[in-house]
Design a protein around this motif. Structure first.
Motif, PDB file in Angstrom:
ATOM      1  N   PRO A   1       0.800  -1.231   0.000  1.00 46.34           N
ATOM      2  CA  PRO A   1       0.000   0.000   0.000  1.00 46.34           C
ATOM      3  C   PRO A   1       0.825   1.271   0.000  1.00 46.34           C
ATOM      4  CG  PRO A   1       0.075  -0.942   2.192  1.00 46.34           C
ATOM      5  CD  PRO A   1       0.731  -1.945   1.280  1.00 46.34           C
ATOM      6  N   ASN A   2       2.110   1.126   0.282  1.00 46.90           N
ATOM      7  CA  ASN A   2       2.993   2.293   0.323  1.00 46.90           C
ATOM      8  C   ASN A   2       3.752   2.507  -0.987  1.00 46.90           C
ATOM      9  OD1 ASN A   2       2.535   2.935   3.190  1.00 46.90           O
ATOM     10  ND2 ASN A   2       3.551   0.972   3.565  1.00 46.90           N
ATOM     11  N   GLU A   3       3.460   1.663  -1.984  1.00 45.84           N
ATOM     12  CA  GLU A   3       4.160   1.742  -3.266  1.00 45.84           C
ATOM     13  C   GLU A   3       3.158   1.859  -4.411  1.00 45.84           C
ATOM     14  OE1 GLU A   3       7.332   1.996  -3.611  1.00 45.84           O
ATOM     15  OE2 GLU A   3       8.044   1.481  -1.608  1.00 45.84           O
ATOM     16  N   GLU A   4       3.682   1.984  -5.618  1.00 49.73           N
ATOM     17  CA  GLU A   4       2.827   2.085  -6.798  1.00 49.73           C
ATOM     18  C   GLU A   4       2.065   0.778  -7.031  1.00 49.73           C
ATOM     19  OE1 GLU A   4       5.197   3.167 -10.128  1.00 49.73           O
ATOM     20  OE2 GLU A   4       5.793   5.114  -9.306  1.00 49.73           O
ATOM     21  N   GLU A   5       0.946   0.879  -7.753  1.00 51.73           N
ATOM     22  CA  GLU A   5       0.143  -0.289  -8.089  1.00 51.73           C
ATOM     23  C   GLU A   5       1.002  -1.322  -8.800  1.00 51.73           C
ATOM     24  OE1 GLU A   5      -3.266  -2.590  -8.085  1.00 51.73           O
ATOM     25  OE2 GLU A   5      -3.072  -0.581  -7.211  1.00 51.73           O
ATOM     26  N   GLY A   6       0.905  -2.576  -8.345  1.00 53.83           N
ATOM     27  CA  GLY A   6       1.667  -3.660  -8.951  1.00 53.83           C
ATOM     28  C   GLY A   6       2.910  -4.041  -8.167  1.00 53.83           C
ATOM     29  N   VAL A   7       3.310  -3.215  -7.205  1.00 55.91           N
ATOM     30  CA  VAL A   7       4.446  -3.563  -6.337  1.00 55.91           C
ATOM     31  C   VAL A   7       3.909  -4.384  -5.169  1.00 55.91           C
ATOM     32  CG1 VAL A   7       6.304  -2.696  -4.870  1.00 55.91           C
ATOM     33  CG2 VAL A   7       5.687  -1.466  -6.972  1.00 55.91           C
ATOM     34  N   LEU A   8       4.397  -5.615  -5.034  1.00 58.31           N
ATOM     35  CA  LEU A   8       3.859  -6.529  -4.033  1.00 58.31           C
ATOM     36  C   LEU A   8       4.631  -6.457  -2.719  1.00 58.31           C
ATOM     37  CD1 LEU A   8       3.169  -9.722  -6.200  1.00 58.31           C
ATOM     38  CD2 LEU A   8       1.637  -7.804  -5.692  1.00 58.31           C
ATOM     39  N   ALA A   9       3.866  -6.556  -1.628  1.00 62.39           N
ATOM     40  CA  ALA A   9       4.476  -6.634  -0.300  1.00 62.39           C
ATOM     41  C   ALA A   9       4.736  -8.077   0.079  1.00 62.39           C
ATOM     42  CB  ALA A   9       3.563  -5.983   0.731  1.00 62.39           C
ATOM     43  N   ASP A  10       3.900  -8.984  -0.436  1.00 59.69           N
ATOM     44  CA  ASP A  10       4.021 -10.395  -0.089  1.00 59.69           C
ATOM     45  C   ASP A  10       3.192 -11.222  -1.067  1.00 59.69           C
ATOM     46  OD1 ASP A  10       5.135 -12.416   1.385  1.00 59.69           O
ATOM     47  OD2 ASP A  10       3.827 -12.215   3.115  1.00 59.69           O
ATOM     48  N   VAL A  11       3.380 -12.534  -1.008  1.00 56.33           N
ATOM     49  CA  VAL A  11       2.625 -13.469  -1.852  1.00 56.33           C
ATOM     50  C   VAL A  11       2.138 -14.614  -0.981  1.00 56.33           C
ATOM     51  CG1 VAL A  11       2.688 -14.988  -3.873  1.00 56.33           C
ATOM     52  CG2 VAL A  11       4.050 -12.887  -3.856  1.00 56.33           C
ATOM     53  N   VAL A  12       0.872 -14.995  -1.154  1.00 52.41           N
ATOM     54  CA  VAL A  12       0.311 -16.121  -0.393  1.00 52.41           C
ATOM     55  C   VAL A  12      -0.140 -17.213  -1.349  1.00 52.41           C
ATOM     56  CG1 VAL A  12      -0.395 -14.732   1.597  1.00 52.41           C
ATOM     57  CG2 VAL A  12      -1.988 -15.048  -0.313  1.00 52.41           C
ATOM     58  N   SER A  13      -0.243 -18.412  -0.800  1.00 52.89           N
ATOM     59  CA  SER A  13      -0.667 -19.581  -1.554  1.00 52.89           C
ATOM     60  C   SER A  13      -1.866 -20.186  -0.831  1.00 52.89           C
ATOM     61  CB  SER A  13       0.496 -20.585  -1.614  1.00 52.89           C
ATOM     62  OG  SER A  13       0.078 -21.793  -2.208  1.00 52.89           O
ATOM     63  N   ALA A  14      -2.968 -20.409  -1.555  1.00 54.83           N
ATOM     64  CA  ALA A  14      -4.183 -20.871  -0.873  1.00 54.83           C
ATOM     65  C   ALA A  14      -5.088 -21.661  -1.810  1.00 54.83           C
ATOM     66  CB  ALA A  14      -4.946 -19.679  -0.301  1.00 54.83           C
ATOM     67  N   THR A  15      -5.972 -22.428  -1.192  1.00 60.97           N
ATOM     68  CA  THR A  15      -6.986 -23.216  -1.900  1.00 60.97           C
ATOM     69  C   THR A  15      -8.345 -22.921  -1.286  1.00 60.97           C
ATOM     70  OG1 THR A  15      -5.430 -25.009  -2.408  1.00 60.97           O
ATOM     71  CG2 THR A  15      -7.777 -25.575  -2.393  1.00 60.97           C
TER      72      THR A  15
ATOM     73  N   SER B   1       1.974 -17.557   8.310  1.00 58.53           N
ATOM     74  CA  SER B   1       3.103 -18.180   7.607  1.00 58.53           C
ATOM     75  C   SER B   1       2.712 -19.477   6.915  1.00 58.53           C
ATOM     76  CB  SER B   1       4.265 -18.443   8.571  1.00 58.53           C
ATOM     77  OG  SER B   1       3.855 -19.316   9.607  1.00 58.53           O
ATOM     78  N   ASN B   2       1.598 -20.101   7.329  1.00 61.24           N
ATOM     79  CA  ASN B   2       1.128 -21.322   6.665  1.00 61.24           C
ATOM     80  C   ASN B   2       0.708 -21.054   5.223  1.00 61.24           C
ATOM     81  OD1 ASN B   2       1.433 -22.867   9.015  1.00 61.24           O
ATOM     82  ND2 ASN B   2      -0.589 -22.320   9.763  1.00 61.24           N
ATOM     83  N   TYR B   3       0.415 -19.804   4.912  1.00 59.99           N
ATOM     84  CA  TYR B   3      -0.002 -19.432   3.553  1.00 59.99           C
ATOM     85  C   TYR B   3       1.073 -18.674   2.788  1.00 59.99           C
ATOM     86  CZ  TYR B   3      -4.655 -20.501   5.375  1.00 59.99           C
ATOM     87  OH  TYR B   3      -5.725 -21.146   5.938  1.00 59.99           O
ATOM     88  N   GLN B   4       2.072 -18.212   3.492  1.00 60.06           N
ATOM     89  CA  GLN B   4       3.082 -17.335   2.900  1.00 60.06           C
ATOM     90  C   GLN B   4       3.985 -18.100   1.928  1.00 60.06           C
ATOM     91  OE1 GLN B   4       5.594 -15.515   5.847  1.00 60.06           O
ATOM     92  NE2 GLN B   4       5.795 -13.645   4.653  1.00 60.06           N
ATOM     93  N   VAL B   5       4.167 -17.551   0.740  1.00 56.75           N
ATOM     94  CA  VAL B   5       5.102 -18.119  -0.222  1.00 56.75           C
ATOM     95  C   VAL B   5       6.474 -17.562   0.093  1.00 56.75           C
ATOM     96  CG1 VAL B   5       5.770 -18.239  -2.657  1.00 56.75           C
ATOM     97  CG2 VAL B   5       3.357 -18.358  -2.011  1.00 56.75           C
ATOM     98  N   GLN B   6       7.403 -18.440   0.373  1.00 60.05           N
ATOM     99  CA  GLN B   6       8.749 -17.989   0.753  1.00 60.05           C
ATOM    100  C   GLN B   6       9.456 -17.400  -0.458  1.00 60.05           C
ATOM    101  OE1 GLN B   6       9.544 -17.927   3.964  1.00 60.05           O
ATOM    102  NE2 GLN B   6       7.524 -18.850   4.310  1.00 60.05           N
ATOM    103  N   GLN B   7       9.883 -16.150  -0.304  1.00 59.03           N
ATOM    104  CA  GLN B   7      10.539 -15.438  -1.416  1.00 59.03           C
ATOM    105  C   GLN B   7      12.003 -15.862  -1.543  1.00 59.03           C
ATOM    106  OE1 GLN B   7       8.665 -12.991  -3.325  1.00 59.03           O
ATOM    107  NE2 GLN B   7       7.070 -14.153  -2.285  1.00 59.03           N
TER     108      GLN B   7
END
Length: 304
Positions: A191-205, A298-304
């Motif tokens: 939210p502190n950067e331009e659109e398209g800049v990611l802070a994190d990535v999650v993996s879910a079903t 962290s159970n959903y967090q994709v490790q960068q």
């Protein structure tokens, strides 16, 4: 198979991974239109429009869907110490934040609308609702999109869809997993950067991932940015040190309501609320750029 549309004041994209009939997505868009025509106070003749016009005067007949959302809204009002309050309609209209434009209200204007905000004065009984005082307006902007996403998911699952992504702006709702059996990966905007800049990535079903933040809708007045997440007690945009809250949950209505609630409650109280709820995780991002996860995030967090 994917189709997009501009609805609910945002771009919506529905992607089906195990389907060949394009008309199914068209029917899903039809369902969104139907629900918006009931739940949007800005839609002439909607349940919410009629409820506002009859405020302080009479009970209004409402659809089962509207009744369900209003009851949910009152539950979250109680859960959030009154911070989640759909009767902020007059306050939302006063600030009128849209397309980076808005109105900075005077103290006199705030004093006129703040007494109209109180979920206890939104009354609901079977098939009917009533706003107890003239001038009150219920605005479901903090929960309706999530509720509609859940209804569309229910519709698609009933059709036999097993793998899909519903993207309603920053309300992401998953049906199952990818066809090959792997989880979907979803990026969380910084939210502190331009659109398209990611802070994190999650993996879910099969989960809902909803984000509320200061970068979604805002305007600038005398060099300062004012966002759309309004505190029902002060009448001003919430200033809790948070830039965004992302909620992972089973339903999008819950994620929608909780992302707003936690943003308003702030870091300490907001995270305490998340931790007491089953099957709910969160990522809080501060205005300083710090990422604060819930205990099970962290159970959903994709490790960068």
């Amino acid at each position: 198979m994917s189709k997009s549309n501009f609805m609910l004041d945002t771009y919506i994209e529905i992607t089906l991974y195990d389907w060949t009939d394009a008309s199914t997505i068209d029917l899903a868009f039809d369902e969104i239109r139907r629900l918006e025509s009931l739940l949007s106070v800005e839609h002439a003749g909607s349940d919410l429009d009629r409820l506002a016009k009859a405020a302080g005067e009479e009970w209004v007949e409402i659809s089962p869907e509207t009744e369900e959302v209003l009851r949910l809204s009152k539950e979250y009002a109680a859960l959030s110490e009154g911070y989640f309050d759909v009767t902020t309609g007059p306050l939302v209209s006063l600030w009128n934040i849209h397309n980076e434009q808005g109105h900075y209200p005077s103290q006199a204007e705030l004093e006129q609308v703040l007494p109209l905000i109180d979920s206890d004065d939104l009354l609901v009984k079977e098939g009917h609702a009533f706003l107890a005082r003239k001038g009150m307006v219920a605005n479901l902007g903090a929960i309706a999109k999530g509720y509609i996403a859940d209804q569309v998911k229910e519709f698609l699952v009933a059709q036999g869809v097993e793998h899909a992504v519903l993207n309603l702006g920053r309300n992401i709702l998953l049906i199952g997993d990818k066809q090959e059996g792997t989880a979907f990966t979803i990026g969380i905007q910084d939210p502190n950067e331009e659109e398209g800049v990611l802070a994190d990535v999650v993996s879910a079903t099969g989960k809902s991932i909803v984000t509320s933040g200061i970068d979604e809708r805002y305007f600038t007045y005398q060099g300062k940015k004012y966002h759309h997440i309004l505190d029902p007690y002060t009448g001003f945009p919430a200033d809790t040190g948070l830039a965004s809250v992302t909620i992972l949950s089973d339903t999008s209505a819950q994620g929608d309501a909780l992302s707003t609630t936690c943003f308003l409650l702030g870091i300490e109280k907001g995270m305490a609320l998340v931790e007491q709820l089953d099957d709910v995780e969160a990522l809080f991002i501060t205005t300083e750029g710090e990422l604060i996860p819930s205990s099970g995030y962290s159970n959903y967090q994709v490790q960068q």
